[in-house]
Write an enzyme that holds these catalytic residues in place. Structure first.
Site, PDB file in Angstrom:
ATOM      1  N   VAL A 130     -10.208   0.495  -0.154  1.00  0.00           N
ATOM      2  CA  VAL A 130     -11.189   1.576  -0.169  1.00  0.00           C
ATOM      3  C   VAL A 130     -11.202   2.309   1.169  1.00  0.00           C
ATOM      4  CG1 VAL A 130     -13.651   2.110  -0.341  1.00  0.00           C
ATOM      5  CG2 VAL A 130     -12.613   0.492  -1.941  1.00  0.00           C
TER       6      VAL A 130
ATOM      7  N   GLN B  24      -8.348   4.737   1.694  1.00  0.00           N
ATOM      8  CA  GLN B  24      -8.462   6.017   1.022  1.00  0.00           C
ATOM      9  C   GLN B  24      -9.633   6.845   1.542  1.00  0.00           C
ATOM     10  OE1 GLN B  24      -6.297   7.285  -0.866  1.00  0.00           O
ATOM     11  NE2 GLN B  24      -7.388   9.158  -1.432  1.00  0.00           N
ATOM     12  N   GLU B  25     -10.742   6.198   1.851  1.00  0.00           N
ATOM     13  CA  GLU B  25     -11.941   6.928   2.247  1.00  0.00           C
ATOM     14  C   GLU B  25     -11.817   7.577   3.621  1.00  0.00           C
ATOM     15  OE1 GLU B  25     -14.659   7.751   0.855  1.00  0.00           O
ATOM     16  OE2 GLU B  25     -14.881   6.525  -0.943  1.00  0.00           O
ATOM     17  N   SER B  26     -11.349   6.821   4.598  1.00  0.00           N
ATOM     18  CA  SER B  26     -11.398   7.304   5.985  1.00  0.00           C
ATOM     19  C   SER B  26     -10.092   7.141   6.728  1.00  0.00           C
ATOM     20  CB  SER B  26     -12.473   6.537   6.756  1.00  0.00           C
ATOM     21  OG  SER B  26     -12.118   5.159   6.866  1.00  0.00           O
TER      22      SER B  26
ATOM     23  N   TYR C 256      -8.564   9.725  -6.645  1.00  0.00           N
ATOM     24  CA  TYR C 256      -9.158   8.667  -5.833  1.00  0.00           C
ATOM     25  C   TYR C 256      -9.029   7.310  -6.527  1.00  0.00           C
ATOM     26  CZ  TYR C 256     -12.823   6.003  -3.420  1.00  0.00           C
ATOM     27  OH  TYR C 256     -13.530   5.046  -2.730  1.00  0.00           O
TER      28      TYR C 256
END
Length: 699
Positions: free
Chosen positions: A556, A559-561, A677
């Site tokens: 996660v 992909q997020e940051s 995502y």
């Protein structure tokens, strides 16, 4: 006449000709033996790397007959010690001998260690020695920076000699306080490093405070730097009506496209003007490609105004084929290696798949050879081709295609789905379930060579000097951004190694979509590069507290940051796991400010807690949990209630159910961002699990 006094041996003691030959032969043989011994040492001793055990490095430093090997071992040992510690200073002492580039590096590291230990006089002497002996070495930029603390003339020399070096960018930011010095700093940073921390505020200040007094070339330089930062409107204000060259106009258009509707309209007009004024330039072709990707009813009108040569391009013709369902085979046949053709093929195939027109989807997916595509795109094509053929009853053909997916792309979303269809992993209602309990820490991946093709860079990387390698790379390129695919991959690895995962992993992703399919080992290496292990202990602790697999948190955050703790999204999500302050406040039962979420420990712990809640809400289904993390559980509940399907006309009964068609359900998610995502995070999760199990360690 005086004769030189030459001692004469008695004739009985004078060496014979045979004795002289014997003496010379002995000396020559000894020299050859020494040389052969040194060569043999090189051949028998493996080159030291960051994975070399400490015991071997210490033995080489003390006992090796090869001074070059002793120095390499010393540099590797020093890289593992705290900066300025007595052990580091002792290990670096005396390693600056010779003219090799490692001598400059050894002097630099010794000077930095002396500074950290508070030995200012010793550090000053080492810096001066470095500059005097190696004035052309990138390491000398740090010498000029340090010497410039006392004598500003060294800083000016630094800006002239090494303008793109990080030391020069740091020095530019410190220029001042006079307006002339601040303007010099702004122009230098706009030209050589607009993304350097602190540069953006300086560029904005220069434009707003002195725009009327700036010369046109200065305004254009500042505007280009601001456009590269995504500050499109500020760049336009700085230009004050001036028109830029093709590079500036393209950068402005790209920046304005990220703004609101009015800025996007302005971007359309400027990109069109660029294409009309300079139709033969590469920037014009990029501008027409950007226009062809625009959404809206006026896109066709914009494309119709392009010069004929640009209308007859892959990007424009692919857009027209998609909009009007015109013959698409001609586009794919004419431009088989153009990304616009790849995207056209996928969009057409996706429509057919969602409408469950399996034969049509198979025909579209057959239209481009998979061996002409980059590995991730080839894996996507082959997976769905197998899916369509399986629905047509051709089970054996489908399995052959899915095995090709595993050979081409060992990690990622489509590898996971192919493995599941082949029965190589356990299934539960067709979905991969998250572990029910905590797992151990992820294993540290083995060191990989840089393989840049440049011996100097490769040696710095091998000696655990990624910062020096990055600074040298930037200096040699003059600060120019990487464009070629191999350069993107190389720069991405260097940036990630020095802590800039935000840009570095983005560059690696770009490269992965362009690189030709490599060998099994090359693809496995690329998978490791794209999925680095970050914040391992923090994620292990956070996962243990929530009863999760640490690989899920890595997936996660990746992909997020891109593992950037201080990043904040336009909508206000903060930190590693990109939590909204309101969501974080609900999780802890008290108000939390966004700034506190930039703490990696707090952010990872709350992100794990939120993921656990979502998994419990969806009975452990990772697809629904991951989609909810991005779009919100309310949206996902609505999709489950109403069913998903294509927006285009479809046959009766084509509504897609998650339990029956999980891949199609994900592909039918109406939010493009959530659709991508979900696939990315689940692909990351599969990759991290494989890497942790050693599945990608060899071929």
């Amino acid at each position: 006449m005086l004769r030189p006094l030459v001692p004469q041996l008695p004739s009985s003691q004078a060496p014979s000709a045979q004795g002289l030959r014997l003496l010379l032969g002995t000396c020559f043989g000894t020299a050859l033996a020494l040389l052969a011994g040194r060569v043999l040492v090189h051949q028998l001793t493996p080159m030291p790397t960051p994975d070399t055990p400490l015991s071997s490095l210490r033995a080489w430093r003390l006992l090796s007959p090869d001074p070059a090997l002793r120095r390499e071992a010393s540099l590797l040992l020093a890289s593992r010690e705290p900066t300025g510690s007595a052990r580091q200073r002792q290990g670096l002492w005396g390693q600056g001998w010779g003219r090799d580039s490692l001598a400059a590096l050894a002097l630099k590291r010794a000077a930095q260690a002396a500074e950290a230990a508070g030995q200012a006089d010793q550090a000053q002497g080492l810096w001066q020695s470095l500059w005097q002996r190696f004035p052309q070495s990138p390491a000398s930029a740090d010498a000029l920076y340090s010497l410039g603390h006392q004598q500003p003339r060294w800083r000016q020399l630094l800006l002239q000699r090494f303008p793109a070096h990080p030391a020069a960018l740091a020095a530019a930011l410190e220029l001042g306080p006079s307006p002339a010095s601040r303007l010099q700093a702004s122009l230098h940073l706009a030209r050589w490093g607009p993304r350097w921390p602190g540069a953006e505020a300086l560029l904005v200040q220069a434009c707003r405070g002195r725009a009327g007094a700036l010369q046109p070339p200065q305004r254009r330089q500042l505007a280009l730097g601001l456009a590269q930062l995504g500050r499109g409107q500020t760049a336009l204000d700085c230009l004050k009506g001036l028109q830029g060259d093709p590079a500036l106009e393209l950068a402005l258009g790209q920046a304005l496209l990220k703004g609101d509707a009015s800025q996007q309209g302005l971007a359309d007009r400027r990109l069109l003007a660029l294409a009309q004024r300079w139709p033969t330039r590469a920037a014009a072709r990029e501008a027409s490609a950007l226009l062809s990707q625009r959404e809206g009813a006026d896109t066709d009108a914009l494309l119709a105004q392009l010069p004929a040569s640009l209308q007859d391009s892959a990007a424009v013709q692919a857009r027209l084929a998609l909009d009007y369902q015109s013959p698409w085979r001609g586009v794919l046949q004419r431009w088989p290696r153009d990304p616009a053709s790849w995207e056209l093929q996928w969009q057409l195939a996706r429509q057919a798949l969602l409408q469950q027109r399996w034969a049509e989807a198979a025909a579209i997916l057959h239209a481009l050879p998979a061996n002409q595509l980059a590995a991730p795109l080839a894996a996507r094509q082959l997976f769905w081709l197998g899916y369509a053929q399986g629905r047509l009853g051709e089970r054996a053909a489908a399995q052959r295609l899915w095995r090709q997916v595993l050979a081409i792309a060992p990690g990622g979303y489509y590898s996971w789905r192919a493995s599941l269809h082949l029965g190589e992993i356990g299934t539960e209602p067709g979905l991969l379930r998250a572990p029910g309990g905590p797992a151990g820490p992820l294993a540290r991946p083995p060191w990989q060579p840089l393989a840049s093709g440049d011996g100097g860079l490769d040696r710095l990387w091998r000696l655990n000097q990624p910062l020096e390698a990055w600074e040298s790379w930037r200096f040699w390129r003059g600060g120019q951004p990487a464009q070629a695919t191999r350069d993107l991959q190389l720069e991405g690895r260097l940036r990630s190694a020095v802590g800039d995962d935000w840009i570095g992993l983005g560059q690696l992703e770009q490269a992965s979509l362009r690189l030709p399919k490599g060998s099994c080992q090359q693809q496995a290496n690329l998978e490791r590069q794209l999925n680095p292990l970050r914040y391992g202990e923090l994620f292990r602790q956070a996962a243990a507290s929530a009863g999760l697999d640490p690989a899920l948190l890595q997936a996660v955050a990746r992909q997020e940051s891109r593992f950037t703790a201080g990043v904040e999204s336009p909508v206000g999500a903060v930190g590693l796991m990109q939590l909204m302050p309101s969501t974080a406040s609900e999780l802890v039962g008290r108000r939390l400010e966004g700034a506190s979420l930039k703490d990696p420990a707090l952010n990872s712990r709350l992100g794990a807690r939120y993921l656990r809640q979502l998994l419990e809400q969806w009975q452990g289904n990772p697809v629904l949990a991951v989609a909810s993390y991005n779009a919100g559980p309310g949206a996902v509940a609505h999709w489950l209630k109403t069913g998903l399907g294509s927006d285009s006309p479809k046959p009766a009964g084509a509504t897609i159910k998650l339990e029956r068609d999980p891949e199609l359900w994900i592909e039918a998610i109406p939010y493009p961002e959530t659709r991508l995502y979900t696939k990315k995070v689940l692909g990351n999760l599969w990759s991290y699990r494989r890497l942790n199990q050693g599945a990608a360690s060899g071929c």
